[in-house]
Design a protein around this motif. Structure first.
Motif, PDB file in Angstrom:
ATOM      1  N   GLU A  82      -4.352  12.383   1.908  1.00  0.00           N
ATOM      2  CA  GLU A  82      -3.340  13.029   2.813  1.00  0.00           C
ATOM      3  C   GLU A  82      -1.770  13.065   2.064  1.00  0.00           C
ATOM      4  N   ILE A  83      -1.907  13.237   0.759  1.00  0.00           N
ATOM      5  CA  ILE A  83      -0.758  13.147  -0.072  1.00  0.00           C
ATOM      6  C   ILE A  83       0.358  13.940   0.826  1.00  0.00           C
ATOM      7  N   GLY A  84      -0.043  15.166   1.473  1.00  0.00           N
ATOM      8  CA  GLY A  84       0.814  15.973   1.940  1.00  0.00           C
ATOM      9  C   GLY A  84       1.811  15.286   3.106  1.00  0.00           C
ATOM     10  N   ASN A  85       1.233  14.184   3.645  1.00  0.00           N
ATOM     11  CA  ASN A  85       2.141  13.745   4.577  1.00  0.00           C
ATOM     12  C   ASN A  85       3.164  12.641   4.134  1.00  0.00           C
ATOM     13  N   LEU A  86       3.156  12.626   3.029  1.00  0.00           N
ATOM     14  CA  LEU A  86       4.514  11.724   2.348  1.00  0.00           C
ATOM     15  C   LEU A  86       5.904  12.301   2.459  1.00  0.00           C
ATOM     16  N   PRO A  87       6.779  11.783   3.014  1.00  0.00           N
ATOM     17  CA  PRO A  87       7.951  12.163   3.045  1.00  0.00           C
ATOM     18  C   PRO A  87       8.692  12.309   1.860  1.00  0.00           C
ATOM     19  N   LEU A  88       9.524  13.421   1.819  1.00  0.00           N
ATOM     20  CA  LEU A  88      10.297  13.583   0.395  1.00  0.00           C
ATOM     21  C   LEU A  88      10.807  12.364  -0.124  1.00  0.00           C
ATOM     22  N   ASN A  89      11.573  11.603   0.768  1.00  0.00           N
ATOM     23  CA  ASN A  89      12.231  10.325   0.166  1.00  0.00           C
ATOM     24  C   ASN A  89      11.316   9.469  -0.635  1.00  0.00           C
ATOM     25  N   LEU A  90       9.896   9.597  -0.274  1.00  0.00           N
ATOM     26  CA  LEU A  90       9.023   8.700  -0.709  1.00  0.00           C
ATOM     27  C   LEU A  90       8.210   9.174  -1.925  1.00  0.00           C
ATOM     28  N   GLN A  91       8.194  10.582  -1.849  1.00  0.00           N
ATOM     29  CA  GLN A  91       7.695  11.265  -2.897  1.00  0.00           C
ATOM     30  C   GLN A  91       8.494  10.824  -4.341  1.00  0.00           C
ATOM     31  N   SER A  92       9.594  10.722  -4.313  1.00  0.00           N
ATOM     32  CA  SER A  92      10.436  10.507  -5.613  1.00  0.00           C
ATOM     33  C   SER A  92       9.939   8.792  -5.895  1.00  0.00           C
ATOM     34  N   LYS A  93       9.615   8.020  -5.127  1.00  0.00           N
ATOM     35  CA  LYS A  93       9.138   6.793  -5.562  1.00  0.00           C
ATOM     36  C   LYS A  93       7.820   6.783  -6.010  1.00  0.00           C
ATOM     37  N   LEU A  94       6.912   7.576  -5.449  1.00  0.00           N
ATOM     38  CA  LEU A  94       5.719   7.699  -6.213  1.00  0.00           C
ATOM     39  C   LEU A  94       5.655   8.325  -7.461  1.00  0.00           C
ATOM     40  N   LEU A  95       6.421   9.507  -7.598  1.00  0.00           N
ATOM     41  CA  LEU A  95       6.713  10.252  -8.578  1.00  0.00           C
ATOM     42  C   LEU A  95       7.116   9.208 -10.034  1.00  0.00           C
ATOM     43  N   THR A  96       7.783   8.061  -9.683  1.00  0.00           N
ATOM     44  CA  THR A  96       8.499   7.361 -10.524  1.00  0.00           C
ATOM     45  C   THR A  96       7.102   6.388 -11.226  1.00  0.00           C
ATOM     46  N   VAL A  97       6.415   6.159 -10.091  1.00  0.00           N
ATOM     47  CA  VAL A  97       5.264   5.072 -10.605  1.00  0.00           C
ATOM     48  C   VAL A  97       4.304   5.928 -11.387  1.00  0.00           C
ATOM     49  N   LEU A  98       4.034   7.233 -11.031  1.00  0.00           N
ATOM     50  CA  LEU A  98       3.231   8.143 -11.668  1.00  0.00           C
ATOM     51  C   LEU A  98       3.586   8.372 -13.217  1.00  0.00           C
ATOM     52  N   GLN A  99       4.968   8.483 -13.417  1.00  0.00           N
ATOM     53  CA  GLN A  99       5.426   8.935 -14.443  1.00  0.00           C
ATOM     54  C   GLN A  99       5.586   7.699 -15.642  1.00  0.00           C
ATOM     55  N   ASP A 100       5.827   6.456 -15.101  1.00  0.00           N
ATOM     56  CA  ASP A 100       5.919   5.305 -15.874  1.00  0.00           C
ATOM     57  C   ASP A 100       4.799   4.315 -15.884  1.00  0.00           C
ATOM     58  N   ARG A 101       3.697   4.818 -15.101  1.00  0.00           N
ATOM     59  CA  ARG A 101       2.351   4.117 -14.894  1.00  0.00           C
ATOM     60  C   ARG A 101       2.774   2.616 -14.780  1.00  0.00           C
ATOM     61  N   LYS A 102       3.984   2.354 -14.117  1.00  0.00           N
ATOM     62  CA  LYS A 102       4.324   0.817 -13.786  1.00  0.00           C
ATOM     63  C   LYS A 102       4.688   0.696 -12.329  1.00  0.00           C
ATOM     64  N   VAL A 103       4.431  -0.440 -11.847  1.00  0.00           N
ATOM     65  CA  VAL A 103       4.966  -0.733 -10.461  1.00  0.00           C
ATOM     66  C   VAL A 103       5.537  -1.964 -10.285  1.00  0.00           C
ATOM     67  N   SER A 104       6.579  -2.159  -9.405  1.00  0.00           N
ATOM     68  CA  SER A 104       7.235  -3.505  -9.049  1.00  0.00           C
ATOM     69  C   SER A 104       7.131  -3.594  -7.726  1.00  0.00           C
ATOM     70  N   ARG A 105       6.602  -4.875  -7.403  1.00  0.00           N
ATOM     71  CA  ARG A 105       6.696  -5.407  -6.193  1.00  0.00           C
ATOM     72  C   ARG A 105       8.027  -5.496  -5.618  1.00  0.00           C
ATOM     73  N   LEU A 106       8.193  -5.195  -4.247  1.00  0.00           N
ATOM     74  CA  LEU A 106       9.326  -5.512  -3.695  1.00  0.00           C
ATOM     75  C   LEU A 106       9.755  -7.035  -3.646  1.00  0.00           C
ATOM     76  N   GLY A 107      11.088  -7.080  -3.802  1.00  0.00           N
ATOM     77  CA  GLY A 107      11.765  -8.545  -4.280  1.00  0.00           C
ATOM     78  C   GLY A 107      11.509  -9.120  -5.397  1.00  0.00           C
ATOM     79  N   GLU A 108      10.946  -8.133  -6.575  1.00  0.00           N
ATOM     80  CA  GLU A 108      10.404  -8.655  -7.749  1.00  0.00           C
ATOM     81  C   GLU A 108      11.166  -7.651  -8.868  1.00  0.00           C
TER      82      GLU A 108
END
Length: 173
Positions: A82-108
């Protein structure tokens, strides 16, 4: 057997998750973990902590470090349903992870590489939503290397007999 991203489209109940599990089962990652994330059940406020994880002290109730779904699914397959349920503001965050293939934990500040297969699904008219500005075109480009459309059962009448026989066999005892 490739690692390309796949977008599975279909109405509710058509078997999108079943298709995703079969893709994983036939992939070179089949011996690794399959992580199913239903985007529709994750509130906007929990999205980042659920998918990216967090460190102790990142927010009020963060009493210990917690790996996110991307980190947990590293090496395996991550299915974002249900990726279509993702709000626009979070879509950009997911896009960054998909482009960079890297993830940062919150607070790190540490970026952790992600090496997993990504599968996506939605029942939303996602191509229409791109035209209407409800879904980012660049994100759709990233998640839609291959598109699989699953028609509803009412359009696959030849499959009804197989379903009936399956359930008759299952419940005849």
């Amino acid at each position: 057997p490739t690692d390309i991203s796949i977008l599975i489209l279909g109405e509710n109940g058509t078997g999108k998750e079943l298709v995703a599990r079969e893709i994983h089962r036939h992939s070179k990652r089949s011996e690794e973990v399959f992580i199913n994330v239903d985007i529709g059940t994750i509130t906007e406020s929990l999205f980042e902590s659920e998918l990216f994880g967090y460190n102790k002290g990142a927010f009020t109730d963060a009493h210990k470090d917690k790996a996110g779904r991307f980190e947990t699914g590293d090496g395996g397959t991550l299915f974002l349903d249900e990726i279509g349920n993702l709000p626009l503001n979070l879509q950009s965050k997911l896009l960054t992870v998909l482009q960079d293939r890297k993830v940062s934990r919150l607070g790190e500040g540490i970026e952790r590489p992600f090496n997993g297969r990504l599968l996506f699904a939605t029942n939303a008219p996602i191509n229409d939503w791109v035209a209407e500005g409800k879904f980012r075109q660049d994100l759709l480009f990233r998640i839609n290397t291959v598109e699989i459309v699953i028609p509803p059962l009412r359009k696959r009448s030849s499959d009804v007999k197989d379903f009936v026989n399956f359930y008759l066999d299952k419940f005849k005892e």
